[in-house]
Design an enzyme around this catalytic site. Structure first.
Site, PDB file in Angstrom:
ATOM      1  CE1 TYR A 129      -3.579   2.670   1.076  1.00  0.00           C
ATOM      2  CE2 TYR A 129      -1.852   3.425   2.547  1.00  0.00           C
ATOM      3  CZ  TYR A 129      -3.057   3.635   1.924  1.00  0.00           C
ATOM      4  OH  TYR A 129      -3.748   4.804   2.144  1.00  0.00           O
ATOM      5  CG  HIS A 130       2.549   4.694  -2.880  1.00  0.00           C
ATOM      6  ND1 HIS A 130       3.018   5.749  -2.131  1.00  0.00           N
ATOM      7  CD2 HIS A 130       3.367   4.614  -3.967  1.00  0.00           C
ATOM      8  CE1 HIS A 130       4.052   6.288  -2.737  1.00  0.00           C
ATOM      9  NE2 HIS A 130       4.296   5.613  -3.855  1.00  0.00           N
TER      10      HIS A 130
END
Length: 330
Positions: A129-130
């Site tokens: 997840y960014h």
């Protein structure tokens, strides 16, 4: 000027430094009651100080990037002769840069890495997840390099390659732009490769609800299938509380969709607790389609978020977690 300074200490009682400064400025400028203006200026500065801090702190990360780049340039100059005789002249430099970033993670965020045993000995595709910035990935990569002596390549957006001075940093640490064929080749050579399918859009426009913004992207899944490697899901707790963006402003979202550049301002740099969790690998299955693998990977990352992140994220709570012991479930 000397007379003015002497008058500050003249008499039975001495003036305060602020009163003395006011007196001198009034003599120099000829403006009466300048003390009132100074008091107002100090009040505005005090009032806006928290706002200034949250936009200045992200600059520390930029400074660290350029310190790393400067070190690499110095190292390159020092080892130009050795380069012809060494299989990897950048080993010492990469270890030094990893130490710098790991030290920053430990001190500023009390950074922890959990589940490193889930990373296979051979190649694998790390999917994460960014956050608003990729600083958690940098900490992960540095800690992995120090603990396991392994380097993890990463896929970055095209704009990163346009940043001034970043070329040497990207080359040394194996940052690639793609395309799919280049990703497959990297994995086939036995390397670890990391990718955030949400990319810049997820970084800028996700929020404290930790919504995964992958749309219908499945190219990363096809890469894993073509290279016949497992996918390793990864998530960093409180990554949205360390840095946040103004992505909720609609005009900025429209501007990004038009020019595809990260024009959304970010703020933060708060010393919140960061813990990176690596989930169990999703093994390669020859009969699984890219769509099915992408769905399974998204569910695995979402499971890590559900398990390790309190929703909605809260900056104060994330700060307080610096003083808590490791969670029992870890």
């Amino acid at each position: 000027m000397t007379v003015g300074n002497e008058s500050c200490t003249a008499g039975p009682t001495s003036m305060s430094y602020l009163t003395c400064l006011t007196y001198i400025l009034e003599e120099w400028t000829g403006v009466e009651d300048i003390g009132d203006y100074l008091s107002y200026a100090f009040y505005i500065l005090w009032l806006l100080f928290p706002l200034v801090v949250v936009f200045v702190l992200p600059g520390v990360i930029v400074i660290l990037f350029y310190v790393s780049i400067l070190w690499l340039h110095i190292y390159k100059r020092k080892n130009e002769i050795k380069e012809a005789y060494s299989h990897d002249v950048w080993i010492g430099a990469s270890e030094m840069v990893a130490t710098i970033w790991d030290g920053h993670g430990r001190i500023w965020h009390g950074y922890e890495l959990h589940g490193v045993e889930n990373i296979p000995q051979g190649p694998g595709l790390v999917v994460f997840y960014h956050g608003a910035t990729p600083v958690d990935y940098i900490y992960f990569s540095a800690r992995l390099h120090i603990m396991k002596k392994r380097r993890c390549r990463v896929v970055a957006d095209h704009f990163v390659f346009r940043l001034p001075g970043f070329r040497i940093l990207l080359e040394v640490f194996g940052v690639i732009h793609g395309p799919k064929e280049a990703c497959v080749r990297t994995l086939e050579k036995g390397h670890l490769l990391a990718i955030a399918p949400g990319g810049v859009r997820e970084a800028l426009f996700s929020d404290e609800m930790y919504t995964i913004l992958w749309s219908d992207r499945k190219g990363f899944a096809q890469v894993a299938i073509d290279a016949k490697v497992p996918i390793i899901p990864m998530f960093t707790q409180n990554v949205r509380e360390g840095f946040r963006t103004l992505g909720g402003i609609k005009i900025l979202r429209s501007l990004y969709e038009r020019i595809r550049l990260p024009v959304v301002p970010l703020y933060g740099g708060f010393p919140v607790k960061l813990r990176t969790f690596i989930g169990e690998p999703i093994p390669y299955e020859p009969n699984m389609t890219a769509e099915e693998l992408a769905t399974k990977t998204k569910a695995a990352v979402q499971a890590l978020i559900d398990k390790h992140q309190k929703i909605p994220g809260n900056i104060f709570r994330a700060l307080m977690e610096r003083f808590q012991t490791q969670k029992k479930e870890d």
